[in-house]
Design an enzyme around this catalytic site. Structure first.
Site, PDB file in Angstrom:
ATOM      1  CG  ASP A 112      -1.901   1.244   1.150  1.00 34.18           C
ATOM      2  OD1 ASP A 112      -1.632   2.113   0.327  1.00 34.18           O
ATOM      3  OD2 ASP A 112      -3.094   1.291   2.051  1.00 34.18           O
ATOM      4  CG  HIS A 113       0.955   4.106  -3.083  1.00 33.32           C
ATOM      5  ND1 HIS A 113      -0.318   3.539  -3.704  1.00 33.32           N
ATOM      6  CD2 HIS A 113       0.711   5.504  -3.205  1.00 33.32           C
ATOM      7  CE1 HIS A 113      -1.105   4.714  -4.164  1.00 33.32           C
ATOM      8  NE2 HIS A 113      -0.448   5.944  -3.644  1.00 33.32           N
ATOM      9  CG  HIS A 115      -4.890   4.221  -0.234  1.00 36.01           C
ATOM     10  ND1 HIS A 115      -3.649   3.264  -0.624  1.00 36.01           N
ATOM     11  CD2 HIS A 115      -4.904   4.538  -1.494  1.00 36.01           C
ATOM     12  CE1 HIS A 115      -3.456   3.057  -1.700  1.00 36.01           C
ATOM     13  NE2 HIS A 115      -4.373   3.902  -2.444  1.00 36.01           N
TER      14      HIS A 115
END
Length: 493
Positions: free
Chosen positions: A178-179, A241
């Site tokens: 999950d960036h 996110h």
């Protein structure tokens, strides 16, 4: 001892993510001396060879990165390509001699990082095909696999995907990326809380009134209408996110700083989220969809006019939710989370709203104390508090103390993908989602999915506004308001 000497195998190497994010991230790690003994093997169906793949990646880097001919040539010499039918297990046999060749040439001891930059339909297929040729076995070096979001489509499919991957890879080999968690400000949130004696004593229900988390985008769905319509704001942003960001805000201090302890605390927050009732989804949830409008003198389309979007789509491009965490620290503190497209600014931030003083003796309208943590863009932290307004009397005025990461001119701040790729190579899973937390997140949002499936209301809002009027009413019911940030963190935003 962990090492980042390895071969990085990118499935979906001809795709957009590889060009825009993965290769640039690896290039910058190489440029700054973070990679030494390594190779990159691109894998896709396209019939390319090493030279054509290198040329395509060279063009992509010239468009996006600051390069020198020497560094660019040196990096591209580490790039290779193998055409494989990614749905055919037999075809994966081509990878065996290529990997043996690259491990020998670069002395990487069999260490292999697989990155699935592919459609989610292949997330269960690729591990099985690798295992058919023993490419998942760790007898000759570590083997790790990075899974891009989405980790499933709902609670049921997430569990099914988990079973599929775990048939061939152990949990310690699986890195769900999950960036958002790779962003410097998200990580710094933990340091801010747990290394400073003046924040941690205040980080609880006794001093915090409410927490606000915003993930706003100013663009529409662009050319991704077909994909987005099967996802929506809830799946695209909230479930992964923003729930991860919420967990970082709310987690307890870990016993030690390592992957297991950190992820234990994240999982505890996910499990402590108060389950959403039917009343919650009807009164504490707002779904919205943007309509056509004029922004800065330019006409923009409504969601239903976007390419690839069905004319009768009810997919939400905005959602706002009031939720609570049922534990000792946070009991009774509402968390307001919102995300949407075609909002006035591109910004992701956390706002900690502290309780007002019990008797504001210096002003009946004393400024609210806030801690604003800007995740993107212009990563920054701002403290807002009251001081005396110049002149006669004792009227309080809001002032701020600000810190911007851009001010660290002498420091190299890794981008999200640079940080997460490097961590995966080192075997540090701290910033990657663990299976129990993923399942808990899907379980929490399942009532929202059920509400959508049952035809729950989707409000309209004009493109360029902060969402439906209903979202303002949602937070106003308790006498609170949403912050309306701009895209830049200045002295006063």
């Amino acid at each position: 001892m962990q090492t980042n000497n390895n071969c990085i195998v990118i499935f979906g190497a001809s795709g957009d993510l590889t060009h825009r994010k993965l290769i640039p991230a690896l290039y910058n790690l190489f440029k700054f001396g973070r990679l030494n003994k390594f190779s990159v093997l691109g894998v896709a169906r396209s019939e390319l060879n090493d030279d054509t793949f290198r040329e395509k990646m060279r063009e992509a880097l010239l468009e996006t990165e600051e390069t020198t001919p020497e560094t660019l040539d040196a990096f591209c010499s580490h790039l290779y390509y193998q055409a494989v039918n990614t749905s055919d297990a037999a075809d994966y046999g081509k990878l065996v001699p290529r990997l043996e060749e690259l491990h020998t040439k670069y002395q990487t001891n069999g260490n292999t990082l697989y990155y699935m930059s592919t459609p989610p339909s292949l997330y269960g297929v690729i591990p099985e095909c690798l295992a058919a040729h023993g490419l998942n076995e760790e007898k000759d070096g570590w083997k790790r696999i990075i899974v891009e979001k989405p980790f499933g489509y709902d609670e049921k499919t997430a569990q099914e995907l988990d079973v599929q991957i775990h048939r061939f890879f152990e949990e310690h080999q699986i890195y769900r990326i999950d960036h958002y968690l790779g962003k410097e400000t998200v990580q710094n949130l933990l340091v801010l809380r747990f290394s400073n004696g003046w924040f941690e004593p205040l980080w609880n229900r006794n001093f915090i009134d409410y927490v606000e988390i915003t993930g706003a985008e100013s663009i529409g769905v662009e050319e991704r209408g077909g994909y987005y319509d099967g996802s929506g704001a809830m799946r695209d942003m909230f479930q992964n996110h923003l729930l991860q960001v919420l967990a970082m805000v709310a987690m307890e201090p870990p016993a030690i700083i390592n992957a297991n302890s950190m992820r234990d605390e994240v999982a505890k927050v996910m499990h402590s989220l108060r389950p959403l009732t039917q009343d919650d989804v009807e009164h504490n949830l707002v779904l919205g969809q943007y309509t056509a409008a004029e922004i800065d003198g330019k006409e923009v389309k409504g969601y239903l006019q976007e390419k690839g979007v069905p004319a009768n789509s009810r997919t939400e491009t905005f959602m706002a939710l009031r939720c609570e965490i049922e534990n000792w620290r946070w009991a009774g503190v509402p968390f307001y989370v919102r995300t949407g497209k075609r909002l006035p600014a591109r910004v992701t931030e956390i706002v900690i709203h502290f309780k007002t003083t019990p008797h504001p003796v210096f002003s009946q309208n004393a400024p609210e104390n806030k801690l604003i943590i800007r995740i993107q863009p212009d990563e920054a932290i701002s403290m807002r508090f009251g001081l005396k307004k110049p002149g006669a009397g004792f009227e309080a005025k809001e002032v701020s103390m600000d810190f911007r990461y851009a001010d660290l001119a002498d420091e190299q701040v890794l981008t999200a993908y640079e940080r997460l790729l490097l961590d995966a190579m080192k075997g540090d899973a701290t910033l990657f989602a663990r299976t129990d937390a993923v399942h808990a997140a899907w379980k929490f949002v399942q009532p929202i999915l059920d509400y959508k499936e049952a035809g729950g209301r989707v409000h309209e809002y004009e493109a360029g506004t902060w969402g439906p009027v209903a979202a303002e009413k949602l937070i106003a019911k308790s006498g609170r308001v949403w912050r309306k940030p701009s895209g830049k963190m200045k002295k006063k935003v």
